[in-house]
Design a protein around this motif. Structure first.
Motif, short mmCIF file in Angstrom:
data_model
loop_
_atom_site.label_atom_id
_atom_site.label_comp_id
_atom_site.label_asym_id
_atom_site.label_seq_id
_atom_site.Cartn_x
_atom_site.Cartn_y
_atom_site.Cartn_z
N LEU A 373 0.85 -1.24 -0.02
CA LEU A 373 0.03 0.02 0.49
C LEU A 373 1.13 0.93 0.25
O LEU A 373 1.17 2.13 -0.46
CB LEU A 373 -0.84 -0.19 1.18
CG LEU A 373 -1.66 -1.05 1.24
CD1 LEU A 373 -2.40 -1.30 2.57
CD2 LEU A 373 -2.63 -0.85 -0.17
N LEU A 374 1.90 1.35 0.58
CA LEU A 374 2.78 1.92 0.95
C LEU A 374 3.08 2.26 -0.64
O LEU A 374 3.11 3.54 -0.68
CB LEU A 374 3.78 2.17 1.47
CG LEU A 374 4.81 3.42 1.99
CD1 LEU A 374 4.46 4.08 2.83
CD2 LEU A 374 6.28 2.52 3.15
N VAL A 375 4.16 1.45 -0.94
CA VAL A 375 4.34 1.45 -2.16
C VAL A 375 3.71 2.53 -3.18
O VAL A 375 3.36 2.96 -4.60
CB VAL A 375 5.29 0.75 -3.07
CG1 VAL A 375 5.90 0.80 -3.87
CG2 VAL A 375 6.16 0.25 -1.56
N THR A 376 3.03 1.87 -3.20
CA THR A 376 1.49 1.66 -4.33
C THR A 376 1.37 3.14 -4.36
O THR A 376 1.31 4.13 -5.25
CB THR A 376 -0.04 1.25 -4.71
OG1 THR A 376 0.93 -0.24 -4.65
CG2 THR A 376 -0.55 1.85 -5.37
N SER A 377 1.13 3.42 -2.51
CA SER A 377 0.19 5.21 -2.33
C SER A 377 1.77 6.39 -3.24
O SER A 377 0.64 7.13 -3.96
CB SER A 377 -0.06 5.38 -1.51
OG SER A 377 0.25 6.38 -1.39
N PHE A 378 2.55 6.28 -2.97
CA PHE A 378 3.48 7.49 -3.42
C PHE A 378 4.07 6.69 -4.82
O PHE A 378 4.00 8.24 -4.76
CB PHE A 378 4.90 6.55 -2.54
CG PHE A 378 5.78 7.17 -1.45
CD1 PHE A 378 6.92 7.71 -1.62
CD2 PHE A 378 5.14 6.95 0.00
CE1 PHE A 378 7.02 8.01 0.51
CE2 PHE A 378 5.43 7.17 0.85
CZ PHE A 378 5.97 7.94 1.08
N LEU A 379 3.25 5.95 -5.43
CA LEU A 379 3.68 5.77 -6.80
C LEU A 379 2.44 7.12 -7.89
O LEU A 379 3.08 8.05 -7.99
CB LEU A 379 3.75 5.17 -7.44
CG LEU A 379 5.96 4.14 -6.93
CD1 LEU A 379 5.63 2.20 -8.29
CD2 LEU A 379 7.06 4.70 -7.19
N ALA A 380 1.53 6.29 -7.52
CA ALA A 380 0.57 7.59 -7.53
C ALA A 380 0.76 9.11 -7.40
O ALA A 380 -0.61 10.06 -8.37
CB ALA A 380 -0.86 6.41 -7.29
#
Length: 488
Positions: A373-380
């Motif tokens: 969730l953390l990685v996906t949120s940062f990229l988006a």
């Protein structure tokens, strides 16, 4: 003790305290368009005003956090929430820019202490099967604070209310808004007077009997019709290598001795965080916190101002507009005009955009894990910020801003859970304090840099924010997985 009414009471109280912190932090951004003329602010001044609360939070987070590891969570929450509320209340009557700035700094010192300690206090009442979900629920209260602040701004600031005395004392609608924003922190402090200390903390520092008494109270609230609490004593499990019992020096009861002991505790806890086996997690979390705080606060605190520019001049917020001279403390005539209601409506919708992201994290935090969730949120989030300079009207600007609000809140919630789970009990509040301090430095840099560059071309800070968010997301891949793991 079971899991029931008491835990939901703790959630409600800690959630209200988290909301109070959000309200205090974000309230300044909503008053900027209205206070520009009265406080004679340039864009650079606005950047410093947005940043000053984070200066206070940086200082407060580190030292309040260490005090919480030595003296307990509850006492520190009482003090920090009170300082938060009183500082904000004093700022509402400050008539000159420098005094307003000082009062916001004092308020920030209180906010910096309550944020990390609230999460430590709450986490130490949770069972591991529900911990990730419940911390995610607690983190959503930041969104509610954001919505409350935006809603209050929308309702109060556009109104023609207040008091003016020959221009020597002005107390207009934006000042009333600032005063109303202190109610949550002061009421939270009052309620903590009747709350118990964290039993996990009490056990860690060797106050075993007090820990049992707290657990007995929790049991009685959760199980009012059940037999009496049968646990008479507690011991620390042998698989908790990080736990150390506190010891008092002969002079710890004196004022100087207490300060020295607290400083020693602070140094010891900090040293442990930067040695194996915690070093890697500490460094990665520093990078992640810096990236998100620089990007989020460097942009979010400026949304009302950007909405104001788009409403006045149209097009993109990064188009060249006849804005105030950044080298002076004076404001242009357009800055003295009463802001349009659309600005506060847009701010409210942007705050409301946090809701889907928060609901998603509650549902997915224990299913897909914190790291994904953390990685996906940062990229988006990085992609959405990159799109802001190319919008063509206020509607497109609002849509992209709402998208950023929805995806960035997922990252915040994942960070809150990871910070609570990565570090052992005896250094958890200090770790929160250090990470919060890093976040405050990033927020300060983000707001000051934004204030200096926004009048040159706002695409420059936007691209910088986008790049940092992507970098932080890539670094987060190296974090360990803490889903359903025991906390020590």
């Amino acid at each position: 003790t079971g899991y029931g009414k008491f835990h939901y009471m703790v959630l409600a109280l800690c959630g209200w305290a988290v909301s109070s912190d959000a309200i205090e932090v974000l309230s300044v951004s909503f008053m900027l368009p209205s206070a520009t003329c009265e406080l004679h602010m340039s864009s650079s001044d606005k950047g410093w005003l947005n940043a000053i609360i984070f200066v206070g939070m940086m200082i407060g987070g580190y030292f309040w956090g260490s005090l919480a590891d030595r003296h307990g969570r509850r006492a520190v929450l009482l003090g920090s929430l009170t300082v938060n509320g009183l500082g904000g209340l004093a700022s509402s009557v400050s008539q000159v820019f420098w005094l307003f700035l000082l009062m916001r700094f004092i308020s920030g010192v209180g906010v910096g202490g309550s944020i990390p300690v609230i999460f430590s206090y709450f986490t130490e009442f949770q069972v591991k099967e529900r911990r990730g979900t419940m911390i995610s629920v607690l983190a959503t209260f930041w969104m509610f604070g954001n919505i409350i602040a935006a809603g209050l701004a929308w309702i109060v600031i556009p109104q023609d209310i207040g008091y003016t005395s020959n221009e020597s004392f002005m107390y207009g609608s934006w000042r009333i808004f600032i005063a109303l924003c202190t109610i949550p922190s002061l009421t939270s402090a009052a309620i903590f007077l009747i709350m118990p200390e964290s039993p996990k903390f009490l056990l860690t520092v060797g106050r075993d009997r007090e820990a049992v008494k707290v657990l007995e109270k929790v049991y009685d609230v959760n199980n009012p019709q059940s037999p009496p609490y049968s646990v008479k004593s507690l011991i620390l499990s042998s698989d908790q290598p990080y736990v150390t019992h506190s010891t008092k020096s002969p002079h710890s009861n004196t004022c100087c001795g207490s300060v020295a002991a607290s400083a020693e505790q602070l140094a010891t806890s900090s040293k442990e965080l930067f040695h194996y086996p915690l070093l890697r997690s500490t460094l990665i979390m520093i990078i992640v916190n810096f990236s998100l705080s620089f990007g989020y606060y460097g942009l979010w605190m400026w949304f009302p101002e950007l909405f104001n520019r788009v409403e006045k001049y149209g097009g993109s917020p990064c188009d060249i507009h006849p804005i105030s001279d950044n080298t002076t403390n004076s404001s242009s005539n357009s800055d003295c005009e009463k802001p349009d209601n659309w600005i506060y409506f847009s701010g409210f919708l942007t705050a409301l955009s946090n809701l889907p992201g928060n609901l998603l994290t509650i549902f997915l935090m224990d299913r897909v894990g914190r790291k994904l969730l953390l990685v996906t949120s940062f990229l988006a989030s990085g992609v959405s910020v990159f799109l802001i300079p190319v919008v063509h009207n206020k509607t497109e600007n609002l849509i992209i801003s709402c998208l950023f609000g929805a995806v960035s809140t997922i990252g915040w919630n994942a960070i809150d859970v990871l910070q609570a789970e990565l570090f052992p009990t005896n250094v958890r509040s200090t770790a929160f304090g250090i990470q919060s301090g890093v976040s405050r430095i990033a927020a300060i840099c983000g707001n000051v840099i934004f204030g200096e560059l926004v009048d040159i071309h706002c695409a420059i800070p936007m691209i910088l924010v986008s790049a940092l968010l992507v970098f932080g997301g890539l670094c987060a891949i190296k974090l360990p997985n803490t889903t359903r793991a025991d906390i020590h």
